[in-house]
Design a protein around this motif. Structure first.
Motif, mmCIF file in Angstrom:
data_model
loop_
_atom_site.group_PDB
_atom_site.id
_atom_site.type_symbol
_atom_site.label_atom_id
_atom_site.label_comp_id
_atom_site.label_asym_id
_atom_site.label_seq_id
_atom_site.Cartn_x
_atom_site.Cartn_y
_atom_site.Cartn_z
ATOM 1 N N PRO A 76 -5.473 46.301 5.229
ATOM 2 C CA PRO A 76 -5.249 46.986 3.549
ATOM 3 C C PRO A 76 -6.265 48.016 3.146
ATOM 4 C CG PRO A 76 -6.037 44.685 3.534
ATOM 5 C CD PRO A 76 -6.291 45.736 5.482
ATOM 6 N N VAL A 77 -7.535 47.756 3.194
ATOM 7 C CA VAL A 77 -9.082 48.129 2.824
ATOM 8 C C VAL A 77 -9.862 48.696 4.491
ATOM 9 C CG1 VAL A 77 -8.452 46.951 0.402
ATOM 10 C CG2 VAL A 77 -10.444 45.693 2.761
ATOM 11 N N GLY A 78 -10.414 50.086 4.254
ATOM 12 C CA GLY A 78 -11.572 50.447 4.546
ATOM 13 C C GLY A 78 -11.116 50.839 6.125
ATOM 14 N N ASP A 79 -11.931 51.266 7.484
ATOM 15 C CA ASP A 79 -11.714 51.922 8.723
ATOM 16 C C ASP A 79 -11.930 51.382 9.445
ATOM 17 O OD1 ASP A 79 -10.309 54.713 6.970
ATOM 18 O OD2 ASP A 79 -12.280 55.486 6.736
ATOM 19 N N PHE A 80 -12.531 50.571 9.392
ATOM 20 C CA PHE A 80 -13.333 49.944 10.302
ATOM 21 C C PHE A 80 -13.233 48.335 10.165
ATOM 22 C CE2 PHE A 80 -14.113 54.424 11.762
ATOM 23 C CZ PHE A 80 -13.619 53.757 13.178
ATOM 24 N N VAL A 81 -13.503 47.199 10.698
ATOM 25 C CA VAL A 81 -14.022 45.882 10.293
ATOM 26 C C VAL A 81 -14.512 45.542 11.457
ATOM 27 C CG1 VAL A 81 -13.728 43.479 10.143
ATOM 28 C CG2 VAL A 81 -11.909 44.990 8.980
ATOM 29 N N LEU A 82 -15.993 45.197 10.840
ATOM 30 C CA LEU A 82 -16.923 44.814 11.867
ATOM 31 C C LEU A 82 -17.311 43.662 12.613
ATOM 32 C CD1 LEU A 82 -19.377 47.653 11.508
ATOM 33 C CD2 LEU A 82 -17.584 48.179 12.719
ATOM 34 N N SER A 83 -17.055 42.581 10.638
ATOM 35 C CA SER A 83 -17.560 40.942 10.809
ATOM 36 C C SER A 83 -16.552 40.101 10.157
ATOM 37 C CB SER A 83 -18.753 40.771 10.753
ATOM 38 O OG SER A 83 -19.007 40.910 9.295
ATOM 39 N N THR A 84 -16.660 39.209 9.829
ATOM 40 C CA THR A 84 -16.206 38.614 8.869
ATOM 41 C C THR A 84 -16.856 38.828 7.581
ATOM 42 O OG1 THR A 84 -17.729 36.330 8.849
ATOM 43 C CG2 THR A 84 -15.144 36.605 10.232
ATOM 44 N N ARG A 85 -18.011 39.783 7.941
ATOM 45 C CA ARG A 85 -18.237 39.936 6.145
ATOM 46 C C ARG A 85 -18.393 41.692 6.168
ATOM 47 N NH1 ARG A 85 -25.070 39.059 6.271
ATOM 48 N NH2 ARG A 85 -24.651 40.215 7.641
ATOM 49 N N MET B 254 -11.119 37.917 27.323
ATOM 50 C CA MET B 254 -12.714 37.907 26.251
ATOM 51 C C MET B 254 -13.183 38.595 26.189
ATOM 52 S SD MET B 254 -12.072 35.830 22.828
ATOM 53 C CE MET B 254 -13.618 36.159 22.463
ATOM 54 N N PRO B 255 -13.303 39.696 25.158
ATOM 55 C CA PRO B 255 -13.804 40.771 25.554
ATOM 56 C C PRO B 255 -15.437 40.122 25.633
ATOM 57 C CG PRO B 255 -12.242 41.397 23.582
ATOM 58 C CD PRO B 255 -12.310 40.233 24.021
ATOM 59 N N SER B 256 -16.232 41.565 26.326
ATOM 60 C CA SER B 256 -17.874 40.803 26.389
ATOM 61 C C SER B 256 -18.964 40.815 25.493
ATOM 62 C CB SER B 256 -18.310 40.660 27.682
ATOM 63 O OG SER B 256 -18.615 42.027 28.043
ATOM 64 N N GLY B 257 -18.464 42.373 24.748
ATOM 65 C CA GLY B 257 -19.459 43.036 24.184
ATOM 66 C C GLY B 257 -18.293 42.751 22.925
ATOM 67 N N PRO B 258 -19.057 43.425 21.986
ATOM 68 C CA PRO B 258 -18.159 42.794 20.105
ATOM 69 C C PRO B 258 -16.879 44.407 20.460
ATOM 70 C CG PRO B 258 -20.256 45.019 20.094
ATOM 71 C CD PRO B 258 -19.841 44.481 21.662
ATOM 72 N N VAL B 259 -16.493 43.280 19.432
ATOM 73 C CA VAL B 259 -15.022 43.869 19.038
ATOM 74 C C VAL B 259 -15.255 43.972 17.951
ATOM 75 C CG1 VAL B 259 -12.581 43.000 18.760
ATOM 76 C CG2 VAL B 259 -13.642 42.221 20.673
ATOM 77 N N GLN C 67 -22.048 40.499 15.366
ATOM 78 C CA GLN C 67 -21.378 38.655 16.314
ATOM 79 C C GLN C 67 -21.530 38.836 17.143
ATOM 80 O OE1 GLN C 67 -17.988 41.830 17.394
ATOM 81 N NE2 GLN C 67 -17.590 43.200 15.609
ATOM 82 N N GLN C 68 -22.892 39.199 17.539
ATOM 83 C CA GLN C 68 -23.786 38.778 18.937
ATOM 84 C C GLN C 68 -24.896 37.801 18.412
ATOM 85 O OE1 GLN C 68 -24.267 41.382 21.887
ATOM 86 N NE2 GLN C 68 -21.380 41.391 23.180
ATOM 87 N N GLY C 69 -25.124 38.904 17.608
ATOM 88 C CA GLY C 69 -26.723 38.069 16.957
ATOM 89 C C GLY C 69 -26.335 37.107 15.365
ATOM 90 N N LEU C 70 -25.987 37.390 14.652
ATOM 91 C CA LEU C 70 -26.123 37.001 13.515
ATOM 92 C C LEU C 70 -24.209 35.861 13.437
ATOM 93 C CD1 LEU C 70 -25.796 38.957 10.729
ATOM 94 C CD2 LEU C 70 -27.993 37.773 12.056
#
Length: 220
Positions: free
Chosen positions: A35-44, A1-6, A133-136
């Motif tokens: 399917p859309v975008g170049d990067f997904v940073l979170s569920t939103r 499991m990565p310790s940092g953000p993904v 991811q880690q803050g919110l």
């Protein structure tokens, strides 16, 4: 499991300068067909990344707003990252026209950020991913369609299927009755309480909803 953000990156975003810069900041990069975008940073939150020449080409070929509309449809916080400071150097498009395109995106809910280069973009993505991811507590996910917005859109489509009902009246009916089910069970008198629904339209809707369908295979 990565310790940092993904960060989930589209399979076409394998530019080593950006990936190396993300990993140097402790970000794990996972490549998936998006399917859309170049990067997904979170569920939103998701990012469409364009270098200046890509942005100009997208504007000239009328792709930009379609791409960002798809991103806005799927994510609550869509972001356009424009990479490079030569945004207004193209001789075929005036600076004011380019600014107008970006302004149109902003007023429809897309955040627009200009970065210096791939290193700068990586720094921004890393900061956003860490905060999300880690803050919110918003995990990265490919199943990130806005649930409430999707439900509201589906409800409106259901009501729009009624005769004589377009998007504006569908929204008015849902605002008045609360649910598509309540709209469907309303009497003509109740329907007429909604501005824009007259007697003829209310009776037509009621007739359609009350019509008895013939059994499959029955002779006419």
């Amino acid at each position: 499991m990565p310790s940092g953000p993904v960060v989930i990156a589209d399979i076409h975003e394998r530019r080593r300068a950006l990936v190396d810069a993300l990993e140097a900041r402790g970000v794990s990069v996972e490549f998936r067909p998006l399917p859309v975008g170049d990067f997904v940073l979170s569920t939103r939150m998701a990012v469409e990344r364009k270098r200046c020449d890509d942005l100009i080409a997208s504007v000239m070929h009328k792709r930009l707003h379609k791409q960002l509309a798809a991103l806005r449809e799927q994510f609550e916080r869509p972001i356009l990252v424009v990479e490079g400071y030569y945004l207004y150097a193209n001789r075929y498009l005036s600076p004011d026209f380019v600014r107008l395109q970006l302004a149109m995106l902003i007023v429809t809910g897309v955040s627009v950020v200009v970065t210096r280069d791939a290193e700068d973009t990586a720094g921004l993505l890393a900061a956003l991913a860490k905060l999300e991811q880690q803050g919110l507590g918003h995990e990265p996910s490919l199943h990130a369609r806005k649930p409430q917005a999707a439900m509201e859109e589906q409800a409106r489509y259901v009501v729009e299927s009624l005769p004589g009902i377009g998007p504006a009246l569908a929204r008015a009916l849902l605002a008045h009755f609360g649910t598509p089910q309540r709209v469907m069970t309303a009497t003509p008198a109740e329907l007429m309480q909604v501005p824009g629904i007259g007697r003829a339209r209310a009776q037509r809707i009621h007739r359609v909803l009350s019509a008895r369908m013939a059994a499959p295979g029955a002779l006419s």
